[in-house]
Enzyme design. Structure first.
Site, PDB file in Angstrom:
ATOM      1  N   TYR A 152       0.918  -1.151   0.023  1.00  0.00           N
ATOM      2  CA  TYR A 152      -0.010   0.139   0.020  1.00  0.00           C
ATOM      3  C   TYR A 152       0.956   1.484  -0.004  1.00  0.00           C
ATOM      4  O   TYR A 152       0.392   2.381   0.219  1.00  0.00           O
ATOM      5  CB  TYR A 152      -1.003  -0.120   1.130  1.00  0.00           C
ATOM      6  CG  TYR A 152      -2.225   0.918   1.077  1.00  0.00           C
ATOM      7  CD1 TYR A 152      -3.234   0.580   0.704  1.00  0.00           C
ATOM      8  CD2 TYR A 152      -2.128   2.125   1.994  1.00  0.00           C
ATOM      9  CE1 TYR A 152      -4.305   1.309   0.381  1.00  0.00           C
ATOM     10  CE2 TYR A 152      -3.279   2.745   1.940  1.00  0.00           C
ATOM     11  CZ  TYR A 152      -4.156   2.439   1.107  1.00  0.00           C
ATOM     12  OH  TYR A 152      -5.382   3.391   1.104  1.00  0.00           O
ATOM     13  N   LYS A 159      -1.464   9.628   0.585  1.00  0.00           N
ATOM     14  CA  LYS A 159      -2.718  10.073   1.475  1.00  0.00           C
ATOM     15  C   LYS A 159      -2.049  10.928   2.772  1.00  0.00           C
ATOM     16  O   LYS A 159      -2.801  11.534   3.329  1.00  0.00           O
ATOM     17  CB  LYS A 159      -3.512   8.799   1.818  1.00  0.00           C
ATOM     18  CG  LYS A 159      -4.313   8.172   0.871  1.00  0.00           C
ATOM     19  CD  LYS A 159      -5.495   9.323   0.321  1.00  0.00           C
ATOM     20  CE  LYS A 159      -6.354   8.555  -0.899  1.00  0.00           C
ATOM     21  NZ  LYS A 159      -7.234   9.390  -1.189  1.00  0.00           N
TER      22      LYS A 159
END
Length: 251
Positions: A152, A159
């Site tokens: 990820y 993010k």
């Protein structure tokens, strides 16, 4: 929680979380502009659903990683609807090629950051030119920005940067009567975040959620609508975590 007479712009609003958010605003009376990257078929279907709620709705094709394209899209949406009261930055990429940090490629990293960080940045810069006092900007974050999730890294890093940007925009825009906040969702049913994980991992995750189930797109949409509403008038620069209590568990 009525948004009658308001206009919401939702990037990435043709499927998944973005579509649920767009439908939430439409059902609460807002006219809705959505953005899509590739599939006009999905965009047309989403617009039809939105209009079935009795509101005006339009879709614009745009790669949100390109500043000029974003400004053009936002300007056209504002001209079509007269203004923009709510901007939701939901468009994202990076999970179509999940990789750990050590194996991520420069081109992949740059494109992920262009869409996930610069896209919301550009959209905010463009939208505030058409946003009256009382407007709201909501950025979509992820728990992977402050904890490790397998494969990820590009998304998590982008993010994390977006969470920081949320705070900077919040302070700068609050004096103008525009609130900036974020929503961070756990594993959300039917999204790429779930599809990228092995089924046994997803099942094990669910057994550890105090609320007893995975988050649904509609749960996220409810949180976004709350932050965009007058009920959240004094919530500025915060991240609302929607994960059914998973983050509270020492597992």
């Amino acid at each position: 929680m009525s948004f009658s007479g308001k206009v919401a712009l939702v990037t990435g609003g043709t499927r998944g979380i973005g579509k649920a958010i767009a439908l939430k605003f439409a059902r609460e009376g807002a006219d809705v502009a959505i953005n899509y990257s590739r599939s006009k078929e999905h965009a047309d279907a989403a617009v039809a659903e939105l209009r079935a709620c009795g509101v005006r709705a339009e879709a614009w094709q745009c790669d949100v990683g390109h500043r000029e394209a974003v400004f053009a899209m936002v300007g056209q949406a504002a001209e079509r609807f007269g203004r923009i009261d709510v901007l939701v930055n939901s468009a994202a990429r990076g999970l179509e090629r999940p990789r750990p940090a050590i194996d991520s490629l420069p081109k992949h990293l740059r494109h992920t950051i262009d869409v996930n960080l610069f896209g919301p940045w550009f959209a905010a810069q463009a939208a505030v030119k058409h946003m009256p006092e009382g407007g709201a900007i909501i950025n979509m974050l992820s728990p992977g920005s402050d904890r490790y999730l397998p494969k990820y890294a590009p998304v998590g890093v982008s993010k994390g940067a977006l969470e920081s940007l949320t705070k900077y925009l919040a302070v700068e825009l609050a004096p103008r009567g525009i609130r900036v906040n974020a929503v961070s969702a756990g594993l959300v049913e039917g999204t790429d975040g779930v599809r990228m994980m092995d089924a046994d991992i997803v099942g094990g995750y669910e057994t550890k959620i105090p609320a007893g189930r995975h988050v649904r797109p509609e749960d996220v949409a409810d949180a976004v609508a709350f932050l965009a509403s007058p009920a959240a008038a004094m919530i500025v620069g915060q991240t609302l975590l929607v994960d059914g209590g998973y983050s509270l568990m020492g597992l």
